[in-house]
Design a protein around this motif. Structure first.
Motif, PDB file in Angstrom:
ATOM      1  N   ARG A  12       0.820  -1.214   0.000  1.00  0.00           N
ATOM      2  CA  ARG A  12       0.000   0.000   0.000  1.00  0.00           C
ATOM      3  C   ARG A  12       0.849   1.258   0.000  1.00  0.00           C
ATOM      4  NH1 ARG A  12      -4.340   1.105  -1.695  1.00  0.00           N
ATOM      5  NH2 ARG A  12      -4.521  -0.876  -2.763  1.00  0.00           N
ATOM      6  N   ILE A  13       2.093   1.109   0.433  1.00  0.00           N
ATOM      7  CA  ILE A  13       2.906   2.293   0.690  1.00  0.00           C
ATOM      8  C   ILE A  13       3.139   3.112  -0.585  1.00  0.00           C
ATOM      9  CG2 ILE A  13       5.323   1.531   0.358  1.00  0.00           C
ATOM     10  CD1 ILE A  13       3.885   3.152   3.518  1.00  0.00           C
ATOM     11  N   SER A  14       3.020   2.465  -1.735  1.00  0.00           N
ATOM     12  CA  SER A  14       3.202   3.192  -2.987  1.00  0.00           C
ATOM     13  C   SER A  14       2.070   4.208  -3.219  1.00  0.00           C
ATOM     14  CB  SER A  14       3.251   2.211  -4.159  1.00  0.00           C
ATOM     15  OG  SER A  14       2.025   1.519  -4.237  1.00  0.00           O
ATOM     16  N   GLU A  15       0.948   3.994  -2.526  1.00  0.00           N
ATOM     17  CA  GLU A  15      -0.180   4.921  -2.671  1.00  0.00           C
ATOM     18  C   GLU A  15      -0.036   6.118  -1.723  1.00  0.00           C
ATOM     19  OE1 GLU A  15      -3.358   3.751  -4.562  1.00  0.00           O
ATOM     20  OE2 GLU A  15      -1.624   2.768  -5.464  1.00  0.00           O
ATOM     21  N   PHE A  16       1.059   6.097  -0.980  1.00  0.00           N
ATOM     22  CA  PHE A  16       1.289   7.066   0.072  1.00  0.00           C
ATOM     23  C   PHE A  16       1.096   8.507  -0.391  1.00  0.00           C
ATOM     24  CE2 PHE A  16       3.808   9.262   3.295  1.00  0.00           C
ATOM     25  CZ  PHE A  16       3.373   8.609   4.428  1.00  0.00           C
ATOM     26  N   LYS A  17       1.677   8.827  -1.526  1.00  0.00           N
ATOM     27  CA  LYS A  17       1.628  10.227  -1.959  1.00  0.00           C
ATOM     28  C   LYS A  17       0.203  10.692  -2.281  1.00  0.00           C
ATOM     29  CE  LYS A  17       3.608   8.597  -6.310  1.00  0.00           C
ATOM     30  NZ  LYS A  17       3.959   7.303  -5.692  1.00  0.00           N
ATOM     31  N   LYS A  18      -0.648   9.741  -2.690  1.00  0.00           N
ATOM     32  CA  LYS A  18      -2.036  10.123  -2.945  1.00  0.00           C
ATOM     33  C   LYS A  18      -2.736  10.590  -1.673  1.00  0.00           C
ATOM     34  CE  LYS A  18      -2.733   6.934  -6.780  1.00  0.00           C
ATOM     35  NZ  LYS A  18      -3.208   5.576  -6.997  1.00  0.00           N
ATOM     36  N   VAL A  19      -2.232  10.118  -0.530  1.00  0.00           N
ATOM     37  CA  VAL A  19      -2.879  10.417   0.738  1.00  0.00           C
ATOM     38  C   VAL A  19      -2.616  11.861   1.168  1.00  0.00           C
ATOM     39  CG1 VAL A  19      -2.821   9.868   3.196  1.00  0.00           C
ATOM     40  CG2 VAL A  19      -2.960   8.031   1.516  1.00  0.00           C
ATOM     41  N   GLY A  20      -1.452  12.354   0.868  1.00  0.00           N
ATOM     42  CA  GLY A  20      -1.161  13.757   1.173  1.00  0.00           C
ATOM     43  C   GLY A  20      -0.700  13.982   2.602  1.00  0.00           C
ATOM     44  N   PHE A  21      -0.214  15.203   2.859  1.00  0.00           N
ATOM     45  CA  PHE A  21       0.408  15.500   4.146  1.00  0.00           C
ATOM     46  C   PHE A  21      -0.586  15.474   5.298  1.00  0.00           C
ATOM     47  CE2 PHE A  21       1.876  18.513   7.409  1.00  0.00           C
ATOM     48  CZ  PHE A  21       3.033  17.855   7.781  1.00  0.00           C
ATOM     49  N   PHE A  22      -1.702  16.192   5.124  1.00  0.00           N
ATOM     50  CA  PHE A  22      -2.628  16.295   6.243  1.00  0.00           C
ATOM     51  C   PHE A  22      -3.112  14.931   6.704  1.00  0.00           C
ATOM     52  CE2 PHE A  22      -6.904  16.410   7.993  1.00  0.00           C
ATOM     53  CZ  PHE A  22      -6.670  17.184   9.115  1.00  0.00           C
ATOM     54  N   LEU A  23      -3.535  14.113   5.755  1.00  0.00           N
ATOM     55  CA  LEU A  23      -4.087  12.808   6.128  1.00  0.00           C
ATOM     56  C   LEU A  23      -3.021  11.900   6.732  1.00  0.00           C
ATOM     57  CD1 LEU A  23      -6.685  12.084   3.288  1.00  0.00           C
ATOM     58  CD2 LEU A  23      -7.088  12.871   5.637  1.00  0.00           C
ATOM     59  N   SER A  24      -1.781  12.041   6.277  1.00  0.00           N
ATOM     60  CA  SER A  24      -0.711  11.236   6.855  1.00  0.00           C
ATOM     61  C   SER A  24      -0.486  11.593   8.322  1.00  0.00           C
ATOM     62  CB  SER A  24       0.590  11.430   6.076  1.00  0.00           C
ATOM     63  OG  SER A  24       0.397  11.095   4.736  1.00  0.00           O
ATOM     64  N   VAL A  25      -0.490  12.878   8.580  1.00  0.00           N
ATOM     65  CA  VAL A  25      -0.332  13.317   9.962  1.00  0.00           C
ATOM     66  C   VAL A  25      -1.532  12.847  10.794  1.00  0.00           C
ATOM     67  CG1 VAL A  25      -0.256  15.347  11.467  1.00  0.00           C
ATOM     68  CG2 VAL A  25       1.088  15.288   9.350  1.00  0.00           C
ATOM     69  N   PHE A  26      -2.705  13.021  10.227  1.00  0.00           N
ATOM     70  CA  PHE A  26      -3.920  12.565  10.904  1.00  0.00           C
ATOM     71  C   PHE A  26      -3.814  11.095  11.288  1.00  0.00           C
ATOM     72  CE2 PHE A  26      -8.063  10.516  10.809  1.00  0.00           C
ATOM     73  CZ  PHE A  26      -8.862  11.350  11.573  1.00  0.00           C
ATOM     74  N   ALA A  27      -3.276  10.279  10.374  1.00  0.00           N
ATOM     75  CA  ALA A  27      -3.216   8.830  10.583  1.00  0.00           C
ATOM     76  C   ALA A  27      -2.320   8.449  11.746  1.00  0.00           C
ATOM     77  CB  ALA A  27      -2.744   8.129   9.308  1.00  0.00           C
ATOM     78  N   ILE A  28      -1.485   9.396  12.180  1.00  0.00           N
ATOM     79  CA  ILE A  28      -0.655   9.112  13.344  1.00  0.00           C
ATOM     80  C   ILE A  28      -1.179   9.830  14.581  1.00  0.00           C
ATOM     81  CG2 ILE A  28       1.626   9.598  14.345  1.00  0.00           C
ATOM     82  CD1 ILE A  28       2.815   8.716  11.698  1.00  0.00           C
TER      83      ILE A  28
END
Ligand SMILES: Nc1ncnc2c1ncn2[C@@H]1O[C@H](COP(=O)(O)O)[C@@H](O)[C@H]1O
Ligand SMILES: Nc1ncnc2c1ncn2[C@@H]1O[C@H](COP(=O)(O)O)[C@@H](O)[C@H]1O
Ligand SMILES: Nc1ncnc2c1ncn2[C@@H]1O[C@H](COP(=O)(O)O)[C@@H](O)[C@H]1O
Ligand code: NA
Ligand code: NA
Ligand code: NA
Lengths: 94, 326, 326, 94, 326, 94
Positions: C228-244
């Motif tokens: 899944r990690i290849s889809e990482f950039k589609k998620v964007g900064f805000f959502l990545s931070v949110f996910a943590i």
């Protein structure tokens, strides 16, 4: 529109998908674990390695793109590996 | 000699080998037993994890010493010399064409996880120790033979071999990071990190049922080997003989070589089994990509339907008695 | 703080977590390890049966007391409040559209079985007890968040959301009787009925190899997450931070809430892990049916490739030290 | 006779079968665990949930019934889910 | 009577039976639990290996005596008489046509591995012994009923039954060397050869987790049976009654017959269970080949959705109390 | 060239392959574990035996051979077993 059915050894699947992506097809569908017999050897799919299995890849595209795919697959894949290409008429509804 | 016979009978009378025979027979009589491929695949993964992890834990106990460097040298030597010897025999004695010679020598230079696992189970039944790093040696010996064989084909072929560049990249990936290599090394490192304490928590899964699960796996391997036997006649007389003599020769040379290093009985035995074993998971996939013009009916049938059964039934006690009673 | 670090290192050095990392790495280096889906599916079932059953047997020993009612209240509260908080953050701080906000909050409000199982294995390694009914609490927390999230989408969307009636029926079935809920509750009831006597007969399968099988499962989860990690950039900064940040926040709030009820250390910890965990089996299927316009690349990637690894590697020791050293 | 190939997300399989039964088709054939790529996301089928896999449903029927199927699938399924419909000529032998 | 009731309740309160019920219910409420077929298949193989092997080891301990010959006679008698009785009842009382009568009697004359395994687990829970060769008796009783039934159809059908020659060959293979027969006999012989010494090495896999794995398998069987229940109405009243009365009758006759031979309590019980059980793996496949005109909705639904659940839930304690308190 | 799609109960797969080999077709492709519904019973594929599953066999051949196959399958297989034969036009590229 044309439908191209590509039967290919499973070891070559990743490569064929890469080629299709490069050509820029709008999509494709893959059926794995396909068995069969042709002029080379019987694919019974019982080995632990993938080499005795096929994948069936379906691409529906415009005639020009299909011709391009046929060219590329013939040159890059079927020169070395067994495989079949079946072409037919089809209509895309959606 | 009597020792070899009693060892051989004792080896043949283990549940593992007998289930292999049952699988083989069941295919011959066309029984409809079917072990789904999903199961075969996960069992193969189980064994790589189990032996890698156990090896790592062992190393964490004993530490690393000079013998590890010797073992690495020995492994690399076997991994490079076996395919060269095999190639020359196939080409000059067997008059096999370059490409098929290369394809076959890649298999005999590489190794078989299940043969190794059966050998470990043989050692356990005799309570003979071996070094933890042997799982790592197996991982080391997976890939070199494949590259050596391809190199040999290129050197000996006057006309250009038409391996495409994209294929070579696929091959590199397939060989360097193939599942056996990654799982064996990975589990070994994990075992090394967690040590004996980590072992206790996973022992009821990775250690206790090991032999029993091997039983099921060898039933499956027996069926797979049995299905290939119909291709036997395509292989021909010379290659059939090769499929039995090559492992015996590799084992013998390895035993001689290993005696230079003063390895323990268990380690020498495992080195000989690794040298004798031929690959039927990693090598076929890699060879199909690298040498598509080679005929799979040769290499798969030889490796799976002749050498593998020979090794686990007769080779293992034979190599063991060669070491002991030479 | 030093305690957190030592806990974290100790957690990272268990075979389970290390096999997760191995799976993750093996995907990154494009190794061809493949654990068939049939195996992943049956392993997921195994863990639900094992923890449900074990929980039921525990309850049969201790009986039911007031703390069960408190636990139910706490579970329902967490199951309802988490998705609301998540939705509001996503919508007003992240400026995410209603539908994707709802889809994501359904995942973070629901729970992850494997995270829970890893937390139990963490507690076991520290010999800390927890209540038998916690498996039931997990089952309770699976579905409410999904309904709450859909409700939120409906409330906040001015234009009509075109969920078809037939879809809503499918959704109800999918959510109320989804496999986790049925297996967890079912096994818990079975454990309750058969009690300790029934446990002895199945212990060698449902209890002893638990950690070892978890090792294999986390190897698989590592590979799934890695892909899944290849889809990482589609998620964007805000959502990545949110996910943590969202899991840390949920866990913190839950720890505060739980302190009102005087739960044991083990129970408080498991509540915090459940709150922090996000679903990647039940919720995606339900959300795909209920909110088809939402983008799966967001919610699956966040839940599987960011939050899940974060939770089992860092979240678990973090929440544990939050409780202990606050 | 026409052959309609319906590629649909696996989560929607039960629903599509229900719709086909309601329309009253004489039969259909389902191939599960189909992978692929289209304009939406790559179905690699590795997740534990079913949402990254497709099913390929084949229906061979008279033209009128096929039109009906196309209508219903378009309205009830493809408005919300990705999926493809391929139509071709076929002859039923038996 | 009170003994039967307490036995029945005790039987119903084992984890195995309760997981069967859970599987059944989960299908009725349309839960999406899914045990992949690859798993069902390998579990079926596991049980055949496990009971065959254990039986062989037992025989290797006790040796072979006169009771084995009696047991073989008894098995053959049951295997031949059961389908005849069933056929006559179906044809003359039920007014079922010849072909469907034959198809159904083939199933009731043959045996069910899982029913047998559940009966063994019942005996174990009561610490009652049984002979090692009983697994062999099950293998013996797999196929005769299929041939007897086809013979009956041919005898009673005035018009020629159009089974093609090529089908008959397929049938022979399917019946004589079907997987249950080969695995049961094969494992029994292996157990006999390796004896107790071989047992130690595989016990942690083939013996210890037996009951636990049965739990998972019965969950699956419950779902398979539950899915068939929708076909229930197609079966009709007479056949539904038959599916419950026939096993009780077969068991009763067998108990009487067995008393002539003086078998042990455990053996008599297992004979009665084998007679009562109906096949749903081997027989359907064979009958579909031999009698394609028969309706699978009848025989599969009866065997799988009525007789199997009845036997494991009520039949097993019933036959046991019939023997004990007659 | 014609493409014949044979949907057959899995218990009959071995036999159909034997028949195709006897007729001397140049090859065929098999997709296993196919589910479906027709006029007989629903193949849901959940049983432990193979009888509730189908196999889809694809043969691409010249018209004469296809006619022969149809004849043989009709007589030797479809008299007793349910199954379907779909015929369409196709072009073999390689
Ligand atoms: N005439 C055919 N009709 C359908 N599939 C075929 C045919 N010939 C070959 N195939 C498929 O293509 C694969 C490769 O064929 P070959 O290269 O001839 O060995 C076979 O294993 C079959 O799956
Ligand atoms: N041009 C195409 N040819 C064949 N299959 C396609 C094509 N486009 C899409 N598909 C299939 O339909 C699925 C959904 O497509 P999409 O809705 O475009 O994401 C894909 O995952 C593919 O399996
Ligand atoms: N109209 C149809 N379109 C596509 N597949 C069909 C159709 N009718 C039947 N089938 C397939 O053929 C199998 C046998 O059909 P039947 O003999 O009618 O029971 C079914 O299980 C389906 O897989
Ligand atoms: Na070797
Ligand atoms: Na949560
Ligand atoms: Na019976």
């Amino acid at each position: 529109m044309k439908k191209l059915e590509i039967i290919i050894e499973s070891v070559e699947k990743r490569k064929v998908c890469r080629l299709l992506d490069q050509i820029g097809v709008s999509g494709y569908t893959i059926i794995d674990n396909v068995l069969g017999r042709g002029s080379h050897f019987t694919r019974s799919g019982t080995e632990l390695s993938e080499i005795m299995k096929s994948s069936l890849i379906i691409v529906v595209e415009k005639d020009e793109i299909i011709s391009k795919i046929i060219d590329v697959i013939k040159n890059e894949v079927l020169k070395f590996y067994s495989g079949k290409l079946f072409l037919s008429e089809v209509q895309i509804i959606e | 000699m009597t020792n070899f016979i009693s060892d051989a009978i004792q080896n043949l009378a283990t549940p593992m080998i007998l289930f292999f025979v049952l699988g083989f027979i069941s295919t011959i009589i066309k029984s409809d037993i079917e072990i789904p491929q999903a199961i075969s695949k996960v069992l193969a993964i189980y064994f790589m994890i189990a032996i890698g992890f156990k090896g790592g834990v062992e190393i964490s106990k004993t530490g690393i010493d000079i013998s590890l460097y010797n073992a690495i040298i020995n492994s690399v030597f076997i991994g490079i010399s076996t395919p060269i010897v095999a190639f020359l025999i196939l080409k000059y004695i067997g008059k096999i064409d370059n490409i098929n010679s290369g394809a076959i020598s890649a298999h005999y230079g590489s190794v078989s996880v299940v043969t190794f696992v059966t050998a470990i189970s043989f050692l356990n039944s005799k309570s003979i120790d071996f070094s933890g790093y042997m799982a790592g040696m197996m991982a080391l010996m997976e890939s070199p033979a494949i590259f050596v064989s391809i190199l040999l084909v290129r050197i000996f072929s006057s006309q250009k071999i038409s391996t495409l560049k994209s294929n070579f990249i696929d091959l590199l990936k397939e060989s360097l990071f193939n599942s056996s290599v990654v799982l064996l090394f990975g589990s070994l490192v994990i075992g090394l990190i967690v040590g004996e304490k980590g072992m206790t928590s996973v022992k009821p899964f990775l250690v206790d049922p090991f032999n029993g699960i091997l039983t099921l796996f060898l039933l499956d391997m027996g069926m797979i080997a049995g299905q290939r036997i119909s291709e036997f006649k395509k292989v021909g007389f010379f290659l059939s003989v090769f499929a039995i003599c090559m492992p015996v020769m590799s084992a013998s040379i390895t035993i001689l070589m290993s005696s230079l290093f003063n390895f323990s009985l268990g380690d020498t035995f495992l080195f000989s089994v690794l040298a004798a074993s031929s690959s039927y998971i990693a090598a076929p996939a890699a060879v199909r990509i690298a040498l598509p013009q080679a005929n799979p009916a040769y290499y798969i049938t030889m490796s799976l339907a002749i050498t593998f059964p020979f090794n686990i039934m007769f080779g293992i006690p034979l190599y063991f008695s060669l070491i002991n009673y030479w």
